[in-house]
Design a protein around this motif. Sequence first.
Motif, PDB file in Angstrom:
ATOM      1  N   GLU A  36       1.816  10.501   3.784  1.00 46.79           N
ATOM      2  CA  GLU A  36       2.440   9.279   4.654  1.00 46.79           C
ATOM      3  C   GLU A  36       2.625   8.256   3.843  1.00 46.79           C
ATOM      4  O   GLU A  36       3.595   7.671   4.337  1.00 46.79           O
ATOM      5  CB  GLU A  36       0.782   9.165   5.782  1.00 46.79           C
ATOM      6  CG  GLU A  36       0.134  10.117   6.445  1.00 46.79           C
ATOM      7  CD  GLU A  36      -1.072  10.133   6.957  1.00 46.79           C
ATOM      8  OE1 GLU A  36      -1.662  10.736   7.954  1.00 46.79           O
ATOM      9  OE2 GLU A  36      -1.728   9.161   6.197  1.00 46.79           O
ATOM     10  N   GLY A  37       2.008   8.081   2.925  1.00 45.04           N
ATOM     11  CA  GLY A  37       2.400   6.830   2.097  1.00 45.04           C
ATOM     12  C   GLY A  37       3.682   6.704   1.574  1.00 45.04           C
ATOM     13  O   GLY A  37       4.484   5.981   1.691  1.00 45.04           O
ATOM     14  N   ALA A  38       4.151   7.977   1.103  1.00 47.88           N
ATOM     15  CA  ALA A  38       5.565   8.343   0.592  1.00 47.88           C
ATOM     16  C   ALA A  38       6.499   8.339   1.684  1.00 47.88           C
ATOM     17  O   ALA A  38       7.707   7.343   1.555  1.00 47.88           O
ATOM     18  CB  ALA A  38       5.670   9.621  -0.037  1.00 47.88           C
TER      19      ALA A  38
ATOM     20  N   GLU B 143       0.836  -1.242  -0.015  1.00 48.44           N
ATOM     21  CA  GLU B 143      -0.190   0.026   0.179  1.00 48.44           C
ATOM     22  C   GLU B 143       0.998   1.282   0.074  1.00 48.44           C
ATOM     23  O   GLU B 143       0.612   2.177  -0.670  1.00 48.44           O
ATOM     24  CB  GLU B 143      -0.795  -0.107   1.157  1.00 48.44           C
ATOM     25  CG  GLU B 143      -2.139  -1.230   1.140  1.00 48.44           C
ATOM     26  CD  GLU B 143      -2.685  -1.209   2.490  1.00 48.44           C
ATOM     27  OE1 GLU B 143      -3.847  -1.590   2.480  1.00 48.44           O
ATOM     28  OE2 GLU B 143      -2.182  -0.788   3.414  1.00 48.44           O
ATOM     29  N   ALA B 144       1.982   1.152   0.913  1.00 51.25           N
ATOM     30  CA  ALA B 144       2.926   2.388   0.939  1.00 51.25           C
ATOM     31  C   ALA B 144       3.635   2.670  -0.744  1.00 51.25           C
ATOM     32  O   ALA B 144       3.690   3.619  -0.992  1.00 51.25           O
ATOM     33  CB  ALA B 144       3.916   2.198   2.040  1.00 51.25           C
ATOM     34  N   ARG B 145       3.990   1.485  -1.214  1.00 49.45           N
ATOM     35  CA  ARG B 145       4.219   1.627  -2.615  1.00 49.45           C
ATOM     36  C   ARG B 145       3.398   2.248  -3.546  1.00 49.45           C
ATOM     37  O   ARG B 145       3.709   3.321  -4.407  1.00 49.45           O
ATOM     38  CB  ARG B 145       4.971   0.374  -3.190  1.00 49.45           C
ATOM     39  CG  ARG B 145       5.281   0.442  -4.750  1.00 49.45           C
ATOM     40  CD  ARG B 145       6.205  -0.851  -4.825  1.00 49.45           C
ATOM     41  NE  ARG B 145       5.393  -2.028  -4.620  1.00 49.45           N
ATOM     42  CZ  ARG B 145       6.088  -3.230  -4.248  1.00 49.45           C
ATOM     43  NH1 ARG B 145       7.382  -3.419  -4.619  1.00 49.45           N
ATOM     44  NH2 ARG B 145       5.315  -4.312  -4.162  1.00 49.45           N
ATOM     45  N   ASP B 146       2.192   1.885  -3.438  1.00 54.75           N
ATOM     46  CA  ASP B 146       1.144   2.389  -4.451  1.00 54.75           C
ATOM     47  C   ASP B 146       0.919   3.912  -4.074  1.00 54.75           C
ATOM     48  O   ASP B 146       0.724   4.722  -5.031  1.00 54.75           O
ATOM     49  CB  ASP B 146      -0.177   1.559  -4.196  1.00 54.75           C
ATOM     50  CG  ASP B 146      -0.162   0.239  -4.664  1.00 54.75           C
ATOM     51  OD1 ASP B 146       0.673  -0.033  -5.540  1.00 54.75           O
ATOM     52  OD2 ASP B 146      -0.932  -0.629  -4.230  1.00 54.75           O
ATOM     53  N   LEU B 147       0.889   3.926  -2.705  1.00 58.04           N
ATOM     54  CA  LEU B 147       0.694   5.691  -2.677  1.00 58.04           C
ATOM     55  C   LEU B 147       1.800   6.518  -3.085  1.00 58.04           C
ATOM     56  O   LEU B 147       1.639   7.738  -3.468  1.00 58.04           O
ATOM     57  CB  LEU B 147       0.278   5.816  -0.775  1.00 58.04           C
ATOM     58  CG  LEU B 147      -0.957   5.470  -0.421  1.00 58.04           C
ATOM     59  CD1 LEU B 147      -0.835   5.162   1.152  1.00 58.04           C
ATOM     60  CD2 LEU B 147      -2.159   6.256  -0.741  1.00 58.04           C
ATOM     61  N   ALA B 148       2.979   5.717  -2.769  1.00 61.26           N
ATOM     62  CA  ALA B 148       4.360   6.615  -3.231  1.00 61.26           C
ATOM     63  C   ALA B 148       4.303   6.969  -4.829  1.00 61.26           C
ATOM     64  O   ALA B 148       4.649   8.066  -5.189  1.00 61.26           O
ATOM     65  CB  ALA B 148       5.480   5.783  -2.880  1.00 61.26           C
ATOM     66  N   VAL B 149       3.774   6.031  -5.478  1.00 63.58           N
ATOM     67  CA  VAL B 149       3.721   6.172  -6.947  1.00 63.58           C
ATOM     68  C   VAL B 149       2.618   7.169  -7.213  1.00 63.58           C
ATOM     69  O   VAL B 149       3.060   8.086  -8.168  1.00 63.58           O
ATOM     70  CB  VAL B 149       3.123   4.885  -7.632  1.00 63.58           C
ATOM     71  CG1 VAL B 149       2.869   4.995  -9.079  1.00 63.58           C
ATOM     72  CG2 VAL B 149       4.369   3.905  -7.581  1.00 63.58           C
ATOM     73  N   ARG B 150       1.469   7.330  -6.279  1.00 65.42           N
ATOM     74  CA  ARG B 150       0.510   8.454  -6.771  1.00 65.42           C
ATOM     75  C   ARG B 150       1.000   9.809  -6.116  1.00 65.42           C
ATOM     76  O   ARG B 150       0.933  10.795  -6.571  1.00 65.42           O
ATOM     77  CB  ARG B 150      -0.745   8.042  -5.758  1.00 65.42           C
ATOM     78  CG  ARG B 150      -1.522   6.720  -6.351  1.00 65.42           C
ATOM     79  CD  ARG B 150      -2.283   7.279  -7.315  1.00 65.42           C
ATOM     80  NE  ARG B 150      -2.846   5.631  -7.908  1.00 65.42           N
ATOM     81  CZ  ARG B 150      -3.288   5.775  -9.273  1.00 65.42           C
ATOM     82  NH1 ARG B 150      -3.637   6.683  -9.778  1.00 65.42           N
ATOM     83  NH2 ARG B 150      -3.931   4.416  -9.520  1.00 65.42           N
ATOM     84  N   ALA B 151       2.033   9.771  -5.125  1.00 64.89           N
ATOM     85  CA  ALA B 151       2.810  10.992  -4.629  1.00 64.89           C
ATOM     86  C   ALA B 151       3.588  11.411  -5.757  1.00 64.89           C
ATOM     87  O   ALA B 151       3.771  12.763  -5.907  1.00 64.89           O
ATOM     88  CB  ALA B 151       3.329  10.732  -3.379  1.00 64.89           C
TER      89      ALA B 151
END
Length: 726
Positions: free
Chosen positions: A711-713, A678-686
């Motif tokens: 937070e994800g990044a 989930e963190a990686r997915d959010l980082a891509v969106r960031a």
Amino acid sequence: MPISDKRLAEIMAIREEDIDTSDIPEATEADFRRAKVVRAPLIAKPAAAAIPTVSMTYGRTGASTKVNELGMREMQERGYEKRGEPYLLIKSPPASGKSRALMYIALDKLANQGLRQAIIVVPERSIGSSFNDEPLSKYGFWADWTVSPRWNLCNAAGTDGGKVNAVGEFLAGDDRILICTHATFRFAVDRFGVDTFDDRLIAVDEFHHVSANPDNKLGLHLADFMARGRTHIVAMTGSYFRGDAEAVLSPQDEAKFDEVVYTYYEQLNGYEFLKRLDIGYYFYSGPYLDDILKVLDPDEKTIIHIPNVNARESTKRKLEEVERIIDSLGEWQGADPITGFQLIRRPDGRVIKVADLVDDQLGRDVVSRALKDPAQKYNRDHVDIIIALGMAKEGFDWIWCEHALTVGYRSSLTEIVQIIGRATRDAPNKTHARFTNLIAEPDASQEAVSEAVNDTLKAIAASLLMEQVLAPRFEFKPKAGAVGPEPGFDYGSGGYDIGRCNVGFNSETGAFQFEIKGLATPKSPEAARICRQDLNELIAAFVQDKTTIERGIFDPELVPEELTQVRMGKIVRDRFPELEDEDQEAVRQHAIAALNLTQRAKQIASWGGEGEETANTAFIDGIRKIAMDVRELDIDLIDRINPFGEAYAILAKAMSEDRLKQIQAVISAKRTALTPDEARDLAVRAVQFRKERNRLPSITSPEPWEKRLAEGAAAFVRFKDEGRYG
């Protein structure tokens, strides 16, 4: 003649030990089982927990029931036009004529395409009757469908494994058509090998039983046939998704199939009689038998599916459950000696006929044969209510069914779709049909609260999916590429407006056309095909994702984009890993747009007035109002809609505030921190956020989605430093 008082006194004076009972036959278990039990009648209570979640009204154009000069209905004609394809996938609802479509295609392949034999495989023996002899030439076709009784193995005695010898004899002979079960076919391929089936047609009915999972033997065999390239395959299904959310085919194999898609909307809108279909779930507390009369109308032709004996809702005494239901209907008058149907006298004096398919000891075969009697197919008075447990589901054809009532959540979404299909047949004077799922209300005081909550969530998922399946087809276009109105589409009273995002409706095809600002366009042919034909399969996987639906309904801190972008994005990547990143994003956007616009239109439609005229146009008007409410229909705006928001509103009407809080507490207790994925997915969106806004997302932002991206990044960097990504 009445007994005199004197004679009665003499009889009463006889001692019990002086009575000779030697010539009186002993009562058996069967006698007691059918004896009339006197108990307090079930009192119908107000249906306060009734939640009709889906209500669709159709135009009754008659298009789906009209036939051409060859005797083919609309869907069958579409399939026949593609009869030359070696791999053909027919996605079409129950009662649309898939069996006969296969007959037309198979006869052409045998006569004109050089194939030697056709093997029809069905999931269970009862469905084999769908492929009985048909005099197709009577209706204009150039040949009849004829199956030698010897080669309809669904009617033969013995086990699936024992019928393999018969398959071998058929393959070695000159007869043309064989019908068998999936199991018999699997055993035959195991014994004889894939190459033995060269130059033959393999037709798989109820194709959703196949899976791309390596443990699915039928799926493996079909993959082997396609790799060898010497057989033709026709696959047919009314629900091209599985209850376990597994892919039916691998993307590589699915790409080889040419598809015939006939939607529920086309089927139901084209009926001659059926106008309205309602789907709802109803909560009960205590034994379901105390509440069943809330939703059971004895004047409707009904199929009741009681719960499996291992299910939480079951009393573990299935025969007693049937007796309680029969007792609630009226006074038992005995059984019909020919059909085995139970005869029940209603309080108004009318006698109704109930078919018991649960009791497997007292003549169930007689009852089953009576229900399948072809001479009674168009006799509305043949039977009134059918009570079943594992039977009367996929492939069961009773055109008069008006109400499919299911107690407890079934094993999968696919099973629910199949049960709903029992009520969607068209029949004279049948204008309304409904499906009801009677489920136990979750109670936090119960030990099985998690199971009860899961059943509730599954019922909601089934409801959301059926809304998608039953709605008109959606076509999405980016506003930036719009060049004006397209022929056949009605853009409302104001017509097409070049200055705004337009919504058009084609009443003939049942398609909506949306112009959406910022919508990604699929680049590859495969991505375009998915956006055009397979969005419902993605939505099925999305609504079956347990974490997704739990958070979507009960997490007050949810940022909708976590579901619409991150969770749906992951589902798309997992399902279609071969697509480029841009195409994966385009597919994701199209799927979320279809789901959220349906939910929003339903919400608006539910605010409308009462009456048939309102019902006829409510969904279409709801869609148009979306476009009117916002000047620009924007993909970012669509991503900010929680797809489960309307489901929560429906639950709130059925449950008390305290009960909702209890369920929310159960869900919240299971919530975990961000996972590495989930963190990686959010980082891509960031990263995408930074490209669009020339700055990084801020952890202190008042906008929830930006804060979540930050937070994800940060979590991604931490996980990476810890070596969590290998």
